[in-house]
Design a protein around this motif. Structure first.
Motif, PDB file in Angstrom:
ATOM      1  N   GLY A 170      60.902  27.489  99.197  1.00 56.80           N
ATOM      2  CA  GLY A 170      61.753  27.009  98.093  1.00 56.80           C
ATOM      3  C   GLY A 170      62.634  25.850  98.531  1.00 56.80           C
ATOM      4  N   ASP A 171      63.100  25.901  99.769  1.00 56.95           N
ATOM      5  CA  ASP A 171      63.910  24.795 100.301  1.00 56.95           C
ATOM      6  C   ASP A 171      63.104  23.507 100.279  1.00 56.95           C
ATOM      7  OD1 ASP A 171      65.982  23.402 101.708  1.00 56.95           O
ATOM      8  OD2 ASP A 171      64.814  23.665 103.542  1.00 56.95           O
ATOM      9  N   ILE A 172      61.884  23.585 100.785  1.00 60.65           N
ATOM     10  CA  ILE A 172      61.046  22.385 100.884  1.00 60.65           C
ATOM     11  C   ILE A 172      60.647  21.892  99.490  1.00 60.65           C
ATOM     12  CG2 ILE A 172      58.836  21.504 101.744  1.00 60.65           C
ATOM     13  CD1 ILE A 172      59.195  23.661 104.052  1.00 60.65           C
ATOM     14  N   LEU A 232      77.906  32.118 103.547  1.00 61.31           N
ATOM     15  CA  LEU A 232      78.282  32.360 102.144  1.00 61.31           C
ATOM     16  C   LEU A 232      77.109  32.950 101.367  1.00 61.31           C
ATOM     17  CD1 LEU A 232      80.260  29.079 101.346  1.00 61.31           C
ATOM     18  CD2 LEU A 232      81.210  31.397 101.455  1.00 61.31           C
ATOM     19  N   ARG A 233      75.932  32.350 101.548  1.00 66.70           N
ATOM     20  CA  ARG A 233      74.763  32.813 100.776  1.00 66.70           C
ATOM     21  C   ARG A 233      74.441  34.271 101.104  1.00 66.70           C
ATOM     22  NH1 ARG A 233      70.831  27.549 101.731  1.00 66.70           N
ATOM     23  NH2 ARG A 233      72.000  26.059 100.470  1.00 66.70           N
ATOM     24  N   ARG A 234      74.442  34.574 102.414  1.00 69.82           N
ATOM     25  CA  ARG A 234      74.100  35.947 102.807  1.00 69.82           C
ATOM     26  C   ARG A 234      75.270  36.884 102.598  1.00 69.82           C
ATOM     27  NH1 ARG A 234      70.864  34.233 107.576  1.00 69.82           N
ATOM     28  NH2 ARG A 234      72.721  34.547 108.819  1.00 69.82           N
ATOM     29  N   ASP A 267      73.242  20.926 116.279  1.00 70.63           N
ATOM     30  CA  ASP A 267      72.509  22.177 116.021  1.00 70.63           C
ATOM     31  C   ASP A 267      72.931  22.816 114.693  1.00 70.63           C
ATOM     32  OD1 ASP A 267      75.002  23.221 116.539  1.00 70.63           O
ATOM     33  OD2 ASP A 267      74.354  24.497 118.219  1.00 70.63           O
ATOM     34  N   MET A 268      73.885  22.181 113.984  1.00 66.90           N
ATOM     35  CA  MET A 268      74.282  22.671 112.654  1.00 66.90           C
ATOM     36  C   MET A 268      74.879  24.090 112.730  1.00 66.90           C
ATOM     37  SD  MET A 268      74.265  21.632 109.415  1.00 66.90           S
ATOM     38  CE  MET A 268      74.008  22.121 107.709  1.00 66.90           C
ATOM     39  N   ALA A 269      75.454  24.445 113.895  1.00 61.00           N
ATOM     40  CA  ALA A 269      75.992  25.805 114.042  1.00 61.00           C
ATOM     41  C   ALA A 269      77.041  26.091 112.959  1.00 61.00           C
ATOM     42  CB  ALA A 269      76.606  25.970 115.429  1.00 61.00           C
ATOM     43  N   LEU A 299      62.619  33.434 106.593  1.00 59.73           N
ATOM     44  CA  LEU A 299      62.872  32.801 107.898  1.00 59.73           C
ATOM     45  C   LEU A 299      64.354  32.504 108.107  1.00 59.73           C
ATOM     46  CD1 LEU A 299      59.706  30.603 108.286  1.00 59.73           C
ATOM     47  CD2 LEU A 299      60.683  32.064 110.072  1.00 59.73           C
ATOM     48  N   TYR A 300      65.155  32.724 107.069  1.00 58.26           N
ATOM     49  CA  TYR A 300      66.601  32.506 107.174  1.00 58.26           C
ATOM     50  C   TYR A 300      67.356  33.803 107.464  1.00 58.26           C
ATOM     51  CZ  TYR A 300      66.159  27.820 105.028  1.00 58.26           C
ATOM     52  OH  TYR A 300      65.843  26.514 104.745  1.00 58.26           O
ATOM     53  N   ALA A 301      66.606  34.870 107.740  1.00 64.30           N
ATOM     54  CA  ALA A 301      67.266  36.169 107.916  1.00 64.30           C
ATOM     55  C   ALA A 301      68.132  36.218 109.170  1.00 64.30           C
ATOM     56  CB  ALA A 301      66.217  37.284 107.960  1.00 64.30           C
ATOM     57  N   TYR A 345      68.755  28.981  92.159  1.00 64.21           N
ATOM     58  CA  TYR A 345      68.109  28.305  91.029  1.00 64.21           C
ATOM     59  C   TYR A 345      68.223  26.799  91.248  1.00 64.21           C
ATOM     60  CZ  TYR A 345      67.679  26.737  86.137  1.00 64.21           C
ATOM     61  OH  TYR A 345      67.314  26.098  84.991  1.00 64.21           O
ATOM     62  N   ARG A 346      67.088  26.120  91.354  1.00 61.68           N
ATOM     63  CA  ARG A 346      67.083  24.673  91.613  1.00 61.68           C
ATOM     64  C   ARG A 346      66.207  23.966  90.580  1.00 61.68           C
ATOM     65  NH1 ARG A 346      67.652  23.636  98.165  1.00 61.68           N
ATOM     66  NH2 ARG A 346      69.803  24.312  98.135  1.00 61.68           N
ATOM     67  N   PRO A 347      66.726  23.786  89.393  1.00 56.58           N
ATOM     68  CA  PRO A 347      65.913  23.178  88.330  1.00 56.58           C
ATOM     69  C   PRO A 347      65.683  21.695  88.589  1.00 56.58           C
ATOM     70  CG  PRO A 347      68.209  23.396  87.609  1.00 56.58           C
ATOM     71  CD  PRO A 347      68.118  24.036  88.968  1.00 56.58           C
ATOM     72  N   PHE A 377      62.971  28.817  91.398  1.00 53.69           N
ATOM     73  CA  PHE A 377      63.825  29.859  91.961  1.00 53.69           C
ATOM     74  C   PHE A 377      63.421  30.089  93.406  1.00 53.69           C
ATOM     75  CE2 PHE A 377      63.839  30.735  87.434  1.00 53.69           C
ATOM     76  CZ  PHE A 377      65.177  31.024  87.175  1.00 53.69           C
ATOM     77  N   ARG A 378      64.414  30.055  94.256  1.00 47.33           N
ATOM     78  CA  ARG A 378      64.197  30.239  95.701  1.00 47.33           C
ATOM     79  C   ARG A 378      64.952  31.483  96.150  1.00 47.33           C
ATOM     80  NH1 ARG A 378      67.541  26.388  99.980  1.00 47.33           N
ATOM     81  NH2 ARG A 378      66.928  27.518 101.842  1.00 47.33           N
ATOM     82  N   GLU A 379      64.272  32.374  96.857  1.00 51.12           N
ATOM     83  CA  GLU A 379      65.014  33.502  97.439  1.00 51.12           C
ATOM     84  C   GLU A 379      65.931  32.910  98.500  1.00 51.12           C
ATOM     85  OE1 GLU A 379      66.717  36.539  99.328  1.00 51.12           O
ATOM     86  OE2 GLU A 379      65.331  35.297 100.493  1.00 51.12           O
TER      87      GLU A 379
HETATM   88  C1  IPM Z   1      69.660  23.245 101.447  1.00 55.09           C
HETATM   89  C2  IPM Z   1      69.740  22.894 102.923  1.00 55.09           C
HETATM   90  C3  IPM Z   1      70.060  24.134 103.755  1.00 55.09           C
HETATM   91  C4  IPM Z   1      68.918  25.111 103.579  1.00 55.09           C
HETATM   92  C5  IPM Z   1      70.307  23.849 105.242  1.00 55.09           C
HETATM   93  C6  IPM Z   1      71.372  22.818 105.443  1.00 55.09           C
HETATM   94  C7  IPM Z   1      70.640  25.088 106.027  1.00 55.09           C
HETATM   95  O1  IPM Z   1      68.573  22.277 103.330  1.00 55.09           O
HETATM   96  O2  IPM Z   1      70.647  23.773 100.904  1.00 55.09           O
HETATM   97  O3  IPM Z   1      68.646  22.944 100.823  1.00 55.09           O
HETATM   98  O4  IPM Z   1      67.930  25.060 104.328  1.00 55.09           O
HETATM   99  O5  IPM Z   1      69.015  25.955 102.698  1.00 55.09           O
END
Ligand code: IPM
Ligand code: NAD
Ligand code: MN
Length: 350
Positions: A231-233, A91-93, A80-82, A123-125, A101-103, A116-118
């Motif tokens: 942005g993740d995708i 860390l991010r939050r 479950d990646m807990a 959905l990560y809140a 920034y993901r160039p 740039f990804r917020e």
């Molecule tokens: C990423 C990863 C993470 C995210 C996961 C592991 C929580 O996919 O850093 O791109 O979704 O941000």
């Protein structure tokens, strides 16, 4: 200049140690006064002690470490990646690293697209929950939460950075046809903030059609701004356009505090972990992004040159078509770096 190093899980524990000698060499050569400390946060510690991000970690990092280098989190024993959410999203939050920034530089081209990804909301809140009837969850909710304050400061920072880098086009990736509330908030703020940057032409694309166009032809895009999940995708698509996840790196920053975390875009890659064939290019590029951020682009440039040259040889890892290993590739990079630094060019090429 103290750096917190979190190798993490799987290939994170392979690529991060592999790139540290390059960081040390550059630090010494350019007299940057860098030092680092390794933190063992990850799956092993979680399984042994149930400790993810230790309670004092955020205070310690915020006060003593202007930069964090992270490998990856993720372990098949914790499906479950807990621990990963606790550490990475913690860390991010926790450090409010709201700009990610993901160039990426599509293969065959020479232009880097600035994505740039917020990085802290949407959905990560972490807002949501489940209601169970019997043994199974009957209702499951993950809320997409955005505050105007975060969207504003995020977009303003992105537009300023894009405009300072000489880019002229920026695309907002959204899905306001189906997800209207946050979608409209993003569109409204995007349009309002764009007015402050007359040199930038903005466009808005639905995320599905955007992905379609990006894969078919990335050349029209210069800057992309997106909410957290989109942005993740899109960043994994960007990595694919570069030639693989082994190449793409990312910087998560809080512009106000200067706190920043640097990591590859990829994960712990359990399918190749332990075999010594993980590509350290992305982790090394994370180091280059870190050197840029710390104000040392002159130290980052020779590292990028050495990486690009070594990636074209047989010492490269199999994902790049080479016959090398993590070790042979970094040995090649170090050889090139040492030669480059010995040549001691006063103005590094970029
Ligand atoms: C990423 C990863 C993470 C995210 C996961 C592991 C929580 O996919 O850093 O791109 O979704 O941000
Ligand atoms: P992944 O990014 O780990 O791997 C996807 C594919 O890319 C795999 O086939 C892998 O072998 C390949 N790959 C990735 N990095 C590579 C490298 N450096 N060199 C060569 N090949 C590489 O994604 P996944 O398999 O979906 O996730 C594995 C675990 O990592 C999961 O637990 C996931 O939650 C986690 N994850 C963590 C992060 C992070 O820590 N930032 C990012 C993504 C996924
Ligand atoms: Mn991802």
């Amino acid at each position: 200049m103290r750096i917190a190093v979190i190798p993490g899980d799987g290939i994170g524990g392979e690529v991060v140690p592999a790139v540290l000698p390059a960081l040390e060499l550059l630090g010494d050569h350019f007299g940057l006064g860098l030092s680092y400390r390794i933190f063992d946060w990850g799956a092993e510690r979680w399984l042994a002690e149930r400790v993810g991000l230790p309670p004092d970690a955020l205070d310690l990092l915020a006060s003593d470490y202007p930069a964090i280098l992270l490998g990856a989190l993720g372990d098949p024993r914790i499906p479950d990646m807990a621990h990963g959410r606790d550490i990475l999203l913690g860390l991010r939050r926790g450090l409010d690293l709201y700009v990610n920034y993901r160039p990426f530089t599509p293969r065959g081209g020479d232009r880097t697209i600035a994505l740039f990804r917020e990085n802290t909301q949407g959905l990560y809140a972490g807002v949501g929950g489940t209601v169970s009837h019997g043994r199974h969850p009957a209702v499951a909710i993950d809320e997409c939460v955005y505050t105007r304050e975060t969207v504003e400061k995020f977009l303003r920072y992105c537009l300023r950075t894009l405009s300072e880098s000489g880019r002229e086009r920026v695309t907002l990736v959204h899905k306001s046809n189906a997800v209207p509330h946050t979608g409209r908030l993003w569109q409204g703020v995007f349009r309002a903030e764009l007015a402050g940057f007359p040199g930038l032409v903005g466009s808005e694309e639905y995320v599905d059609s955007f992905c379609y166009h990006l894969v078919r032809d990335p050349s029209p895009y210069e800057g992309i701004v997106a909410s957290n999940l989109f942005g993740d995708i899109v960043s994994d698509i960007g990595a694919a356009l570069m030639g693989g996840l082994g190449l793409a790196a990312s910087a998560s920053v809080c512009p106000e505090t200067g706190c920043a975390l640097f990591e590859p875009v990829h994960g712990s890659a359990p399918d190749i972990a332990g075999r010594g064939i993980a590509n350290p290019y992305a982790a090394a590029t994370a180091v280059a992004l870190m050197l840029d951020h710390l104000g040392h682009p002159r130290a980052a440039a020779p590292l990028r040159r050495a990486l690009a040259a070594a990636a074209r040889t047989d010492s490269a890892t199999p994902d790049l078509g080479g016959h090398g290993t993590t070790g042979t590739f970094m040995a090649d990079v170090m050889k090139r770096l040492e030669k480059d630094l010995a040549d001691d060019r006063p103005e590094p090429r970029t």
